[in-house]
Design a protein around this motif. Structure first.
Motif, short mmCIF file in Angstrom:
data_model
loop_
_atom_site.label_atom_id
_atom_site.label_comp_id
_atom_site.label_asym_id
_atom_site.label_seq_id
_atom_site.Cartn_x
_atom_site.Cartn_y
_atom_site.Cartn_z
N GLY A 60 -26.71 9.25 -14.26
CA GLY A 60 -25.60 9.49 -15.16
C GLY A 60 -25.03 10.83 -15.13
O GLY A 60 -23.91 11.04 -15.48
N SER A 61 -26.24 11.97 -15.31
CA SER A 61 -25.73 13.08 -15.50
C SER A 61 -24.66 13.72 -14.43
O SER A 61 -23.86 14.34 -14.71
CB SER A 61 -27.04 14.27 -15.51
OG SER A 61 -27.55 13.79 -17.00
N VAL A 62 -25.23 13.32 -13.07
CA VAL A 62 -24.39 13.69 -12.09
C VAL A 62 -23.01 12.99 -11.99
O VAL A 62 -21.89 13.67 -11.77
CB VAL A 62 -25.19 13.70 -10.80
CG1 VAL A 62 -24.22 14.08 -9.28
CG2 VAL A 62 -26.59 14.28 -10.42
N ARG A 63 -23.07 11.71 -12.17
CA ARG A 63 -21.83 10.96 -12.20
C ARG A 63 -20.86 11.39 -13.32
O ARG A 63 -19.81 11.60 -13.03
CB ARG A 63 -22.11 9.43 -12.61
CG ARG A 63 -21.22 8.67 -12.53
CD ARG A 63 -21.25 7.40 -13.41
NE ARG A 63 -21.52 7.51 -14.86
CZ ARG A 63 -22.55 6.95 -15.54
NH1 ARG A 63 -23.36 6.05 -15.08
NH2 ARG A 63 -22.70 7.24 -16.78
N ASP A 64 -21.51 11.64 -14.54
CA ASP A 64 -20.53 12.06 -15.63
C ASP A 64 -19.81 13.48 -15.41
O ASP A 64 -18.85 13.75 -15.60
CB ASP A 64 -21.49 12.05 -16.89
CG ASP A 64 -21.39 10.49 -17.48
OD1 ASP A 64 -20.86 9.94 -16.83
OD2 ASP A 64 -22.13 10.19 -18.27
#
Length: 497
Positions: A60-64
């Motif tokens: 989620g960190s990369v996606r966000d």
């Protein structure tokens, strides 16, 4: 370079790993922003590197970051085992917790000049459910590629190697991110069999990100919906809350209903799809409820409100059980608010909600029709006081729920209802200014009642207090002497043992 070309460049590598310059400008800026606002990332990565371990930002960190919605919660993955992670973060982090260590996760907080960062570091892993178990079986892996294939969706299966900052995308997550599509790294059947909660997460991400699940994902959710029953109520509730608090909850709810998942986690919602009578004498209750939810959200002033959103969604769940076709052709739902409040309480308890939340939501469901007795403003001041007192601290939410419950397409009728409720709120405001309605209580408290009547603590004191409260609600504030006289008059009429 276009996203598609960038993704193709990724896949020309044997390990699907490219440096930041291989991405589009927007993606590069997104990842650079992630690293810019996360000075802790390189620092913690070097600690792992010096100890001979690999660390990557993941999920989620990369996606966000790529979506421009990165917060201060950062997820990492590593080949280090949980006890090794603990050793490496202790003495560096400002706080460490190991409540998730059984699942390979260590949590930490790091305070910096840019703010506090909440960090989760998880050992490369794979997990699967035994078909008769509610708990995942965890096994650890040795490569990031092995870890990413067990992730729920491809858009969450991307990583950034640290401190080298290589980009890892073995499942074309960039393509799906650009297309705003939810796909699974493995087949949907494998993914959902490993962890059935991922089916609910598909609905949650649809609601949070406004993404569309791929057709094969929807097909697998529909075929495997019953498998959600092996997941604990607590985990289901957590996903449902995230869905409801998202920007597009109706989108996620429709997916739950259309795939049949709602039949197992919130069956009262699909039950609202009542067949309309041939003369269409009542609204589509399911569509009405979703509209009420959207209208309630539009009235929120201090961010997403779980209590209000649950009440808006569930306010009419008593209608299917109370529907009656009357002899004159009308359709009635007598006392559906009372039945609905009981059903709400039962469902929320089964989903393991807190008693406080259960009480608040069910109270709003029970009260949502009260306003319709106001008519053209015929309520006495006493009735207005009781409305405020019964709502208590939920009054503002009740205002929003009641206003949201008007979904008529008749603009004249809608405007008339709005004016009537404006009138009620004005009367409430006037009485609040005069009488402190928010804290209605009798002029005499329990100690004074006992002293005046010569009583000891017991049921008689409670009855006396209740009588004085009824007088307060009926007639408004009383002077102290008048309250004393009313108390003695009431007591004299009571049977004396």
């Amino acid at each position: 370079m276009s996203t598609a070309n960038a993704s193709s460049a990724n896949h020309s590598s044997s390990v699907d790993r490219v440096a930041l310059p291989g991405l589009t400008e927007a993606q590069t800026l997104g990842l650079q922003e992630l690293l810019r606002v996360s000075p802790v990332a390189d620092e913690i990565a070097r600690r792992f590197q010096d100890a001979g371990h690999r660390l990557s930002l993941v999920g989620g960190s990369v996606r966000d970051a790529l979506l421009g919605r990165l917060g201060n919660d950062l997820d990492f993955t590593t080949d280090a085992r949980p006890q090794q992670i603990l050793k490496l973060v202790k003495g560096w982090a400002d706080a460490v917790w190991d409540v998730g260590i059984a699942f390979g996760t260590v949590g930490a907080r790091k305070d910096t000049a840019e703010g506090s960062f909440l960090i989760e570091i998880t050992t490369y892993r794979s997990e699967a459910y035994d078909r008769s178990s509610r708990k995942p079986e965890v096994s650890y892996g040795d490569s990031i590629e092995q870890d990413l294939v067990r992730r729920d969706f491809t858009v969450n299966a991307m990583a950034v190697d640290l401190p080298g900052r290589g980009f890892v995308d073995p499942h074309r997550g960039l393509d799906d991110l650009e297309a705003r599509v939810l796909r699974t790294p493995a087949t949907p059947e494998e993914s959902f069999s490993d962890d059935p909660l991922r089916m609910m997460r598909a609905a949650r991400f649809a609601a949070q990100l406004d993404f569309e699940p791929a057709p094969e994902v929807v097909a697998a959710m529909t075929a495997m919906a019953e498998r959600i029953t092996i997941v604990s109520a607590e985990r289901v509730q957590a996903e449902l809350n995230k869905l409801l608090l998202a920007d597009h909850p109706v989108k996620g709810l429709r997916l739950l209903v259309d795939t049949g998942l709602a039949d197992f986690v919130l069956p009262e919602l699909p039950a609202l799809r009542l067949e309309s009578d041939e003369h269409h004498r009542h609204k589509d209750v399911y569509e009405h409820s979703l509209t009420v939810l959207e209208q309630a959200i539009a009235l929120e002033t201090e961010g997403p409100d779980l209590v209000l959103r649950l009440a808006a969604l569930l306010h009419d769940i008593g209608k299917p059980r109370t529907r009656r076709f009357e002899s004159d052709g009308r359709v009635s739902f007598h006392h559906h608010e009372v039945v609905g409040a009981k059903m709400t309480r039962k469902r929320m308890r089964e989903l393991k909600y807190s008693n406080e939340l259960v009480n608040e939501v069910s109270k709003l469901v029970e009260l949502h029709l009260r306003f319709h007795g106001y008519g053209g403003g015929e309520w006495t001041d006493s009735a207005v006081r009781r409305y405020v007192t019964d709502a208590g601290p939920l009054l503002e939410r009740l205002h929003k729920l009641t206003r949201s419950d008007c979904t008529t397409r008749n603009k004249r009728k809608a405007a008339a209802l709005a004016r009537t409720y404006d009138s009620l709120e004005e009367r409430i405001g006037a009485l609040q200014a005069q009488e402190e309605l928010d804290s209605i209580r009798p002029a005499l408290d329990g100690n004074e009642i006992m002293q005046l009547l010569g009583l000891r603590p017991g049921p008689a004191v409670g009855r006396a207090y209740k009588h004085l409260l009824e007088l307060r609600l009926e007639h408004g504030p009383m002077e102290h002497d008048a309250a004393v006289a009313a108390l003695h008059e009431w007591w004299a009429a009571q049977p004396q043992d």
